[in-house]
Design an enzyme around this catalytic site. Structure first.
Site, PDB file in Angstrom:
ATOM      1  CG  HIS A  91       8.099  -1.516   4.133  1.00  0.00           C
ATOM      2  ND1 HIS A  91       7.203  -2.535   4.337  1.00  0.00           N
ATOM      3  CD2 HIS A  91       7.412  -0.380   4.413  1.00  0.00           C
ATOM      4  CE1 HIS A  91       6.030  -2.041   4.712  1.00  0.00           C
ATOM      5  NE2 HIS A  91       6.135  -0.722   4.776  1.00  0.00           N
ATOM      6  CG  HIS A 114      -0.330  -0.095   2.542  1.00  0.00           C
ATOM      7  ND1 HIS A 114      -0.822  -0.872   3.573  1.00  0.00           N
ATOM      8  CD2 HIS A 114       0.750   0.540   3.064  1.00  0.00           C
ATOM      9  CE1 HIS A 114      -0.067  -0.713   4.650  1.00  0.00           C
ATOM     10  NE2 HIS A 114       0.896   0.144   4.362  1.00  0.00           N
ATOM     11  CG  HIS A 116       0.055   3.923   7.976  1.00  0.00           C
ATOM     12  ND1 HIS A 116      -0.897   3.179   7.324  1.00  0.00           N
ATOM     13  CD2 HIS A 116       1.239   3.316   7.721  1.00  0.00           C
ATOM     14  CE1 HIS A 116      -0.308   2.165   6.689  1.00  0.00           C
ATOM     15  NE2 HIS A 116       0.985   2.236   6.914  1.00  0.00           N
ATOM     16  CD  GLU A 148       2.705  -1.619   6.607  1.00  0.00           C
ATOM     17  OE1 GLU A 148       2.551  -0.456   6.986  1.00  0.00           O
ATOM     18  OE2 GLU A 148       2.972  -1.916   5.425  1.00  0.00           O
TER      19      GLU A 148
HETATM   20  C1  DHB Z   1       6.002   3.385   2.448  1.00  0.00           C
HETATM   21  C2  DHB Z   1       5.536   2.111   2.793  1.00  0.00           C
HETATM   22  C3  DHB Z   1       4.445   1.992   3.668  1.00  0.00           C
HETATM   23  O1  DHB Z   1       3.938   0.781   4.068  1.00  0.00           O
HETATM   24  C4  DHB Z   1       3.813   3.106   4.174  1.00  0.00           C
HETATM   25  O2  DHB Z   1       2.747   2.930   4.976  1.00  0.00           O
HETATM   26  C5  DHB Z   1       4.282   4.374   3.861  1.00  0.00           C
HETATM   27  C6  DHB Z   1       5.391   4.509   2.997  1.00  0.00           C
HETATM   28  C7  DHB Z   1       7.150   3.557   1.513  1.00  0.00           C
HETATM   29  O3  DHB Z   1       7.861   2.587   1.188  1.00  0.00           O
HETATM   30  O4  DHB Z   1       7.340   4.692   1.044  1.00  0.00           O
HETATM   31 FE    FE Z   2       2.389   1.035   5.616  1.00  0.00          FE
END
Ligand code: DHB
Ligand code: FE
Length: 279
Positions: free
Chosen positions: A193, A12, A59, A240
């Protein structure tokens, strides 16, 4: 009774919202990611869902660090998109399905998942981006939605085992809903991530691919990992993937893959996509 037509897990990343707004799907940076979607669009055209149950994490838009429900669910007539700070274009609002929301709430609380129920709820990029990816020509009112929010942000987080059990209880709830609606379930976020700290930019392709594989064939596999293990393996935001785990729980014991794609990176994130059908 309602029918679960399948489930789709996808990232997302907010940056995708800008690419959609600017029509960059064929741009060399974006193409390998967006190419993962046409086979899923074709499948959605066949299975024709009426309702999407969207498992995602907020978030900081609805719940901030001072008040953080572990599991919460929307029961509103509609959900407005608000951008919590990424500068992405906000899209039109999403129709709710209050009958399904309240049926799920009753069934899940009966099954001892003590939810926070939200009769007003804003939705952020984690809800809107996957729907915009999956239904690119979404007309207002084309699909009804039930937002299901999991805390993947503020410790302590629910375990993978708990999320799988939550998904299985959601399956029981949907299957006992007295409706002829066709329901698709979405799990959003991940895969690996980390946006902050010393490991910012961390990605773990080996784990992500194994996770995707096992999610299909052996969903309980991920329960061997604690939340600190998952953070170590996938990054502070990679956790996540718990939203994928819940989505998988909704699909029952055996599934087959409709389509999958994995592309690194989109922004800071390993962008996995996995569409599944129960068999
Ligand atoms: C990014 C990834 C995310 O899951 C999020 O909530 C906000 C930013 C990103 O990789 O930029
Ligand atoms: Fe996210």
């Amino acid at each position: 009774m309602a029918k679960i037509v399948g489930g789709i897990c996808t990232t997302h990343v907010p940056y995708i919202g800008r690419a959609i707004a600017k029509n960059l799907q064929q741009d060399p940076y974006w193409k390998p990611f967006f190419d993962g979607f046409p086979p899923i669009h074709a499948w959605l055209d066949q299975v024709k869902p009426d309702v999407a149950v969207v498992v995602y994490n907020d978030h900081g838009l609805n719940f901030f660090l001072d008040k953080m429900p572990t599991f919460s669910i929307g029961a509103a007539p509609e959900y407005h998109h608000a951008d919590e700070g990424w500068g992405i274009p906000t899209t039109g609002s999403f129709m709710g399905d209050q009958d399904l929301s309240w049926h799920m709430i009753d069934s899940l609380i009966e099954d001892e998942f003590d939810l926070t129920t939200c009769q007003e709820m804003l939705v952020d990029h984690a809800f809107t981006i996957p729907i915009d990816l999956l239904l690119p020509n979404r007309q207002a009112g084309s699909i009804r939605t039930v937002p299901v929010c999991q805390n993947t942000v503020q410790f302590p987080l629910p375990s993978a085992k708990r999320c799988l059990a939550f998904g299985r209880a959601i399956r029981k709830a949907i299957e006992s809903w007295d409706s002829d609606a066709r329901v698709v379930v979405l799990g959003t976020g991940g895969l690996s991530h980390q946006l902050d700290g010393e490991r910012a930019g961390f990605i773990n392709k080996k784990f992500d691919l194994e996770f995707m594989d096992k999610l299909v064939s052996e969903p309980d596999w991920v329960s061997q990992y604690s939340i600190p293990d998952i953070v170590e393996l996938t990054g502070t935001q990679g956790v996540e993937l718990l939203n994928w785990v819940t989505c998988r729980g909704v699909l029952g014991d055996k599934v087959k893959i409709v389509h999958s794609n994995y592309h690194i990176p989109i922004s800071n994130t390993a962008a996995g996509t996995l569409a599944m059908e129960s068999i």
